[in-house]
Each structure stands twice: as structure tokens, then as C-alpha cells.
Enzyme design. Sequence first.
Site, mmCIF file in Angstrom:
data_model
loop_
_atom_site.group_PDB
_atom_site.id
_atom_site.type_symbol
_atom_site.label_atom_id
_atom_site.label_comp_id
_atom_site.label_asym_id
_atom_site.label_seq_id
_atom_site.Cartn_x
_atom_site.Cartn_y
_atom_site.Cartn_z
ATOM 1 N N ARG A 46 0.852 -1.190 0.000
ATOM 2 C CA ARG A 46 0.000 0.000 0.000
ATOM 3 C C ARG A 46 0.885 1.237 0.000
ATOM 4 O O ARG A 46 1.886 1.307 0.723
ATOM 5 C CB ARG A 46 -0.931 0.017 1.223
ATOM 6 C CG ARG A 46 -2.076 -0.996 1.150
ATOM 7 C CD ARG A 46 -3.074 -0.608 0.059
ATOM 8 N NE ARG A 46 -4.192 -1.539 -0.052
ATOM 9 C CZ ARG A 46 -4.243 -2.547 -0.908
ATOM 10 N NH1 ARG A 46 -3.214 -2.766 -1.724
ATOM 11 N NH2 ARG A 46 -5.293 -3.335 -0.968
ATOM 12 N N GLU B 28 -1.264 7.849 -6.059
ATOM 13 C CA GLU B 28 -1.343 7.126 -7.331
ATOM 14 C C GLU B 28 -2.764 7.019 -7.871
ATOM 15 O O GLU B 28 -2.967 6.664 -9.039
ATOM 16 C CB GLU B 28 -0.804 5.706 -7.152
ATOM 17 C CG GLU B 28 -1.703 4.845 -6.276
ATOM 18 C CD GLU B 28 -1.267 3.395 -6.158
ATOM 19 O OE1 GLU B 28 -0.274 3.023 -6.804
ATOM 20 O OE2 GLU B 28 -1.919 2.640 -5.428
ATOM 21 N N HIS C 139 0.410 -0.368 -10.018
ATOM 22 C CA HIS C 139 -0.403 -1.198 -9.119
ATOM 23 C C HIS C 139 -0.818 -2.496 -9.825
ATOM 24 O O HIS C 139 -1.976 -2.893 -9.798
ATOM 25 C CB HIS C 139 -1.639 -0.414 -8.664
ATOM 26 C CG HIS C 139 -2.117 -0.834 -7.299
ATOM 27 N ND1 HIS C 139 -2.372 0.065 -6.287
ATOM 28 C CD2 HIS C 139 -2.383 -2.039 -6.762
ATOM 29 C CE1 HIS C 139 -2.780 -0.569 -5.214
ATOM 30 N NE2 HIS C 139 -2.789 -1.862 -5.480
#
Length: 436
Positions: free
Chosen positions: A337, A366, A398
Site C-alpha cells: 500500500r 497514485e 499497481h
Amino acid sequence: MKELFYAINLPFGLHARPAAHVAQIASGVKSQVTIEKDGKLANAKNVLQILSLDIKKGEEIHLMIEGEDELEAADKLEAFFRDHPVEKLDKQKVFKIAFFGTKDYDKTFFAQLSHPKGDDTYNSHIHYFEARLTEDSAGLAKGYDAACIFVNDDCGRRVIEILHDCGVKLILLRCAGFNNVDLKAAKEYGMTVLRVPAYSPYAVAEHAMAILQAANRRLQRAYSRIRDNDFALSGLVGLDLHNKVAGIVGTGRIGQCFARICKGYGMTVIGWDAYPNRKLEDEGLLTYVTKEELFEKSDLISLHAPLIMGEGGTYHIIDEKAISRMKDDVMLVNAARGGLIDNNALLEALRAGKFHAVALDVYEGEEQNVYTDHSGDVITNDITARLQFYPQVVITSHQAFFTREALQAIATTTMENALNFSTGKPYGDAEVKLPD
């Protein structure tokens, strides 16, 4: 090789739901499992290939299992075909799901699972919205039973209020993390929150090592140079991982997978976890140390902890103080995270030349970037532009979860969660506990 032969007795044949279960069983073993019907073959680890065989009730299939655990695999598959129940829905209405942030790969796996309706199916209808879930888009869920969301969706208090007014009763997370959901608001409005507690820890751990090595060996720079016909090696010096110390922050499923990868490189592995798993020490995988000791001793630090806010939590666990304890030329990777790292502290340390390599699949700020094509836009995200300035930094979008096996598991578990909610069955580990 172990061979099995079956005449399919399921009312709708080997349709989406049982096919998904077969694929999950096959993906969980080392042996290769192949399904043959009328001369056509399918890899049983791939639900889409199974569905392409279009196996109907009464048709015969031939399973071929070959590998070191083929007997175990055969036992599991035999048990499934022997015991798989046919669930009666008693004419229950179709469960309606508003699916936010849809990408083409989502439809690839979810559309097939939601297609059949009736007994022993997921009995659901999915409407796919391309928009992320935000205050502006939440109203699209009006008339739906559930909102299906991902890591970059906004499920704060105001969004939950709107979803509640729309009649939504279930928040379906197609991911493990739930830090983007206001759990207090969900409890206040009587909503259930279900997640995918595990899909493929290997996918995340393998990606973390891949981008760490890309940053370490400057592969992104080397690739660009070769395309420009430049074969010089200056500025591309990396470090051996062999005989180095790997520090794992968070030793759950993913952290354990990453630790095993590090052991394969010949590294010494140390770990920190708020709730240590002493069995990992007993088997010789790692040694637990304090956070401070981990920061001081590690040559490579990999983050695999959940994001926990508040005092004693993990928010900004990598801050100025933590970085000051680290070795010079340390390597840092984050595939967990973004909020685990203080961006300002990271940037200041990069300016000072503290890190040999930094690999980020996630970072704070992000949210507006991930899963979106901005190639024709001016970079307006300040943190993204600043991080990209440094040649020792590698950023991905991600995507650590992004393997076929993981996408298949995410779709299957999400649909099982929806079915369990609509039929009043237990949720198990998928249930996110709401605060008292």
C-alpha cells in the site's frame, strides 16, 4: 499419468460456477491437468479454456493428470465431481451488481461467470461501468443490490450515503485491501463489506522481486539504450543479492512468498510483523527482529504489511526516522500500500543519494493514475513526475496482482461472495469486520 473419466451430471453441464471451482482446484496443484472432450483439449487451470469446451449435461470428459502430486490432484477432483451439490434457488430473483472501474480484462473473467442463471449458478446480473466509484458516479448504482469496487475506488462516507440511498446493501471488493472503505459509515448504514482475502500471493511477491531487480540492475535504462543503439554500460552497475540481508515488513502470505524467493537467491531473511508467526522461524525461513533492527541490518527492504491508520499502525512506517536508520545504498520495494511510505521522506533521501534502488508498484497519490491511459496528457501528478526523475526508481501501475491465475481467483471469489450474501450463507474470511 493419472486418468479420470466422467459423464457430467450437472443440470447446466460444466458451466461457469463448477468450471471455476475445477480451475481453482487445478491451479492449486503442481501437476498439469488437461480436460479432453471430443478430441478438444483445455488446460484445467484456465477457466476460460474449460468453458470453451462447452461441456453439457450427459457429455463425457477425460481428465489427464500428470506430475509429482497427481494422486493428490486426482483425489481432489474426484471428490469435487462426486460431492458437488446442486443448490436450489427456489426462484430467487437475480442478484444485480453495479461493477465500477471496469477494464477489458475484468469482463473477460466476470462475464462468463455471470452468464448462466438458475440452480447451481451465480444467478447474477452485472452492469459494467467504466467510471471509478466516486461521489459523482455513485448514483449509477440505483436499483442494484451490490457495488463491486477495486483498490482505486472511493468508498468514503459520502459515497456510502449515496449507495445506501440507491438501495445498495453489499460492497463487493474485488481485492484484499479495504482501506478505501469507510467502515464506520458502512456499519451505520447497515452495509455488508466482503473482500477477496487471498488470490495469488505468488503474483504479488514475484512482481515485487521483478521490479526490485529491474531497479537494481537498471534494466529500464539498459532497455532504452539498446533501442537507441547505445550499448555502453556506464551507470548500469547493480548489486548481487546473494549473501545480502533481506528485511520483510509484514510476514503474511505474500511476505512469506517473497521470503522464499529471497532464500532462493541465497539471502539471509529477517522479518518484522505486529503478530509474528513463530512457525516461520521454526522452519528456518526467517528470524524476527524489531523494526529498528530490520531497518539497520537490511540490504533490501520489502513491504508486505497492511495499511493501518492511527497510533501503532503502519501508516508511514517508512518515514524520515526509519530511513535514517537504513544502510547507505539500501534497496526498497513496495508492492503493498502506498501509504506505508512517506513520500516527502523518500524524495529527500533520493536527493541525498541514500538508495541504490527503489521499486514501487504503489505510492501515495497514485489513485488518479492507476489503470488509466494518460499517455496523451501533460503529467500533472507532482509526486509521479518527481519520482520518475531518479534513474534508480522503477514505478509500475499497481499491477503486482495482475496474472491470469490471480484474475481468475478474484472473479471466482467475488462471485462466490455475492452468492453467499444473496442466499444467506456464511462469508468466512471474506467478511470485513465492521467496527463496534
